[in-house]
Motif scaffolding. Structure first.
Motif, short mmCIF file in Angstrom:
data_model
loop_
_atom_site.label_atom_id
_atom_site.label_comp_id
_atom_site.label_asym_id
_atom_site.label_seq_id
_atom_site.Cartn_x
_atom_site.Cartn_y
_atom_site.Cartn_z
N THR A 90 -9.37 -13.20 -2.17
CA THR A 90 -9.41 -13.96 -3.42
C THR A 90 -8.42 -15.12 -3.42
O THR A 90 -8.45 -15.95 -4.32
N ASN A 91 -7.51 -15.16 -2.44
CA ASN A 91 -6.56 -16.26 -2.28
C ASN A 91 -5.56 -16.37 -3.43
O ASN A 91 -4.99 -17.44 -3.65
N GLY A 92 -5.34 -15.32 -4.19
CA GLY A 92 -4.42 -15.38 -5.31
C GLY A 92 -2.97 -15.24 -4.85
O GLY A 92 -2.68 -14.71 -3.78
N ILE A 93 -2.04 -15.72 -5.70
CA ILE A 93 -0.63 -15.63 -5.33
C ILE A 93 -0.06 -14.25 -5.62
O ILE A 93 1.01 -13.90 -5.11
N GLU A 94 -0.76 -13.45 -6.44
CA GLU A 94 -0.20 -12.15 -6.79
C GLU A 94 -0.47 -11.14 -5.68
O GLU A 94 -1.43 -11.22 -4.96
N GLY A 95 0.47 -10.20 -5.54
CA GLY A 95 0.23 -9.03 -4.70
C GLY A 95 0.55 -9.17 -3.23
O GLY A 95 0.48 -8.18 -2.50
N SER A 96 0.92 -10.37 -2.75
CA SER A 96 1.20 -10.51 -1.31
C SER A 96 2.40 -9.67 -0.90
O SER A 96 2.40 -9.05 0.17
N LEU A 97 3.44 -9.65 -1.74
CA LEU A 97 4.63 -8.85 -1.43
C LEU A 97 4.31 -7.36 -1.44
O LEU A 97 4.69 -6.62 -0.53
N SER A 98 3.59 -6.93 -2.45
CA SER A 98 3.23 -5.50 -2.55
C SER A 98 2.36 -5.06 -1.37
O SER A 98 2.53 -3.96 -0.82
N THR A 99 1.41 -5.92 -0.97
CA THR A 99 0.54 -5.58 0.15
C THR A 99 1.34 -5.43 1.43
O THR A 99 1.13 -4.51 2.22
N ALA A 100 2.28 -6.34 1.65
CA ALA A 100 3.12 -6.28 2.86
C ALA A 100 3.96 -5.01 2.87
O ALA A 100 4.12 -4.36 3.91
N LEU A 101 4.49 -4.63 1.70
CA LEU A 101 5.27 -3.39 1.62
C LEU A 101 4.42 -2.19 1.96
O LEU A 101 4.84 -1.30 2.71
N GLY A 102 3.23 -2.14 1.39
CA GLY A 102 2.34 -1.01 1.67
C GLY A 102 1.96 -0.93 3.12
O GLY A 102 1.90 0.17 3.71
N TYR A 103 1.68 -2.08 3.74
CA TYR A 103 1.30 -2.11 5.15
C TYR A 103 2.47 -1.66 6.02
O TYR A 103 2.31 -0.85 6.94
N ALA A 104 3.65 -2.20 5.72
CA ALA A 104 4.82 -1.89 6.55
C ALA A 104 5.23 -0.43 6.47
O ALA A 104 5.83 0.11 7.40
N PHE A 105 4.89 0.22 5.35
CA PHE A 105 5.34 1.61 5.15
C PHE A 105 4.81 2.53 6.24
O PHE A 105 5.49 3.46 6.66
N TYR A 106 3.58 2.28 6.72
CA TYR A 106 3.02 3.13 7.76
C TYR A 106 2.91 2.42 9.11
O TYR A 106 2.25 2.89 10.02
N SER A 107 3.54 1.27 9.24
CA SER A 107 3.47 0.50 10.48
C SER A 107 4.64 0.83 11.39
O SER A 107 5.77 1.05 10.93
#
Length: 556
Positions: free
Chosen positions: A410-427
């Protein structure tokens, strides 16, 4: 003679183009432009019916008997409601009926005008596709109308057969029958369950080999695919291959990634000469507006899109063929079917793109992104927030082994930080996030979490507002509107980051940036997550970027 209503002309031309031959016509006034145009086409067999209830079932019987799609056309108002029982029967029997309803303009729905009721999506889940055509006044209207009609007609036999509804709003006057010819309309074809070795697809392979200027574009894909080396070599002889960082490792060999910069330096003649004859796309979103505009203004003769779901994705306005299969299976199979001698087209693109080096900026948001990307550990994951961050990253080369993630759905500015945190948690990798200030502060509550690991490292570009708005072509901001558009601020992330357990580094010049990048890219395990906040001036950033693009455009 045919109606002068362009949406009707397109619809009738595409019915003919898709091989429809049988049409049931119900009497009425608003659908007279449809009736006269349909009845004037020699290849159509037309059947008059007064009662829409009978007309629907009569069309159902025709379709069952011939195993072909059949049109039933009615006027506006309650006439359409009377087709509902037959449509329900067609849906559950999987019969490909094409319901075409004339309609009043949407402005008059609910205004006590005669024979008006909400006709869009009237049949709900009892049709496979429901579209309402625009009244055609512009080229964009024409493209949109063409796409909607193709989508509806293709849906009659996609993953099983069934009815579709095409609603046609018509404004007065409706009795101008001055057209003598149907237009030549683009017919989109879908290949389902494609096996390129089957005889049925010989024409597809023949068309593939007929074009000398072949281009492939990989959109966003979050995976790694290892192509067969022999297939890769063959494909690169015949195709110029474009991809962006968000496509990850989904191309055979080494693609061209700096095409966006190169397009800035092209003359109009070069743009025309290097435009593809055949464009094949796969994957998801594409970042480059420059590439989108280039291919929309210099459309290929054919555009094929390859996707497992077989959906109609017409990003460049020139889609001709949808190939419903795994794109990597497609590429592996066609490699052996490229039988014509390769052209110099891929090499010509490579020569132009080889001339462009990564840009050199003085201290700025852009230079900060370039410094990080040039020093990234090869086995890391890179998260790119939307707006400026994802576009700046495309200016610079990136090791192919770096995994790239970005919320480009969707190219929105919201949620990029949260998505990165979620991804990194199991990376198990070091995860880097490049993010702008508005995007960061919009989502800063993400740091207030128990799930932040020390493998997260953030490069925050803080230039005090929305810098990208200063670079938008054609935008002249008034003094009064400027603060509301660019959202200026003086906030810093320091207190919040440190309070949330981050090691914080502030950067205000080149020397500090160099030191911070060394810390960010240190492969040794950190005891806490890192946040580097780079302070720049948004107007200076915008001026540097604009100047760079202008310099590119002057190069011949």
């Amino acid at each position: 003679m045919y109606t002068n209503k362009k949406s009707v002309l397109q619809l009738v031309a595409l019915l003919k183009g898709h091989g429809i031959t049988k049409v049931v016509l119900c009497s009425g006034s608003r659908n007279i432009p449809l009736i006269q145009t349909l009845a004037s086409v020699p290849s159509f067999s037309c059947y008059p019916m007064t009662d829409e209830r009978s007309a629907g079932y009569f069309a159902l019987g025709l379709s069952l008997s011939t195993a072909q799609p059949v049109v039933v056309c009615c006027t506006s108002g309650t006439a359409l409601l009377n087709l509902h029982p037959a449509i329900a029967e067609a849906y559950y029997q999987q019969v490909p009926l094409i319901v075409i309803s004339a309609d009043r303009p949407s402005a008059w729905i609910g205004q006590m005008d005669g024979q008006t009721l909400p006709q869009e999506n009237l049949f709900g889940g009892l049709v496979k596709k429901s579209v309402s055509l625009p009244q055609v006044h512009t080229e964009e209207d024409k493209w949109y109308c063409n796409r909607l009609i193709n989508e509806a007609l293709l849906a009659t036999h996609h993953h099983g057969k069934g009815p579709v509804h095409i609603n046609v709003p018509l404004s007065l006057p409706i009795f101008d029958f001055s057209e003598t010819l149907l237009p030549e309309e683009r017919v989109i074809v879908r290949y389902e369950g494609l096996n390129v070795y089957d005889r049925d697809y010989t024409s597809l392979v023949e068309r593939l080999n007929a074009y000398s200027k072949k281009m492939a574009i990989a959109g966003q894909m979050s995976l790694i695919y290892l192509f067969d080396k022999r297939a890769s070599k063959q494909l690169y002889k015949h195709f110029v291959w474009f991809s962006e960082h968000i496509a990850n490792q989904t191309v055979p060999g080494t693609p061209i990634k700096n095409f966006d910069l190169v397009l800035h330096s092209f003359t109009e003649q070069q743009r025309a000469d290097l435009a593809p004859d055949l464009l094949i796309t796969y994957g998801g979103h594409i970042i480059s507006k420059n590439l989108k505009n280039y291919l929309r203004n210099h459309p290929p003769k054919e555009h094929w899109h390859i996707a497992k779901d077989g959906e109609i994705i017409d990003l460049f306005g020139s889609l001709t063929t949808v190939i419903e299969m795994d794109p990597f299976e497609f590429w592996e199979k066609i490699a052996d079917l490229l039988t014509t001698p390769p052209s110099d087209y891929p090499r010509r693109w490579e020569v132009y793109c080889r001339r462009e080096e990564a840009p050199q900026f003085s201290y700025s948001s852009m230079s900060a992104v370039g410094a990080l990307l040039s020093a990234l550990p090869p086995a890391s994951a890179l998260h790119l927030a939307n707006s400026s961050a994802v576009r700046y990253a495309q200016l610079y080369p990136l090791p192919p082994t770096v995994e790239v993630c970005s919320n480009r759905g969707t190219n929105g500015i919201e949620g990029s930080l949260s998505t990165a945190l979620g991804y990194a948690f199991y990376s198990d990798k070091i995860n880097y996030l490049i993010i702008g200030d508005l995007s960061f502060f919009y989502d800063m509550n993400a740091l207030w979490s128990q799930h932040v690991r020390s493998n997260l490292r953030i490069l925050l570009l803080n230039n005090g507002g929305g810098e990208i708005f200063h670079t938008l072509s054609g935008l002249q901001m008034s003094t009064q509107a400027k603060p509301y558009i660019t959202a200026p601020h003086t906030a810093s992330a320091r207190a919040w980051a440190e309070d949330c357990g981050f090691t914080y580094i502030r950067v205000e010049n080149d020397e500090q940036l160099s030191q911070a990048i060394n810390v960010l890219t240190d492969s040794n395990e950190q005891r806490s997550p890192l946040l580097v906040e780079v302070f720049t001036n948004r107007e200076e950033d915008a001026a540097l970027l604009t100047s760079y693009y202008k310099q590119l455009s002057k190069q011949k």
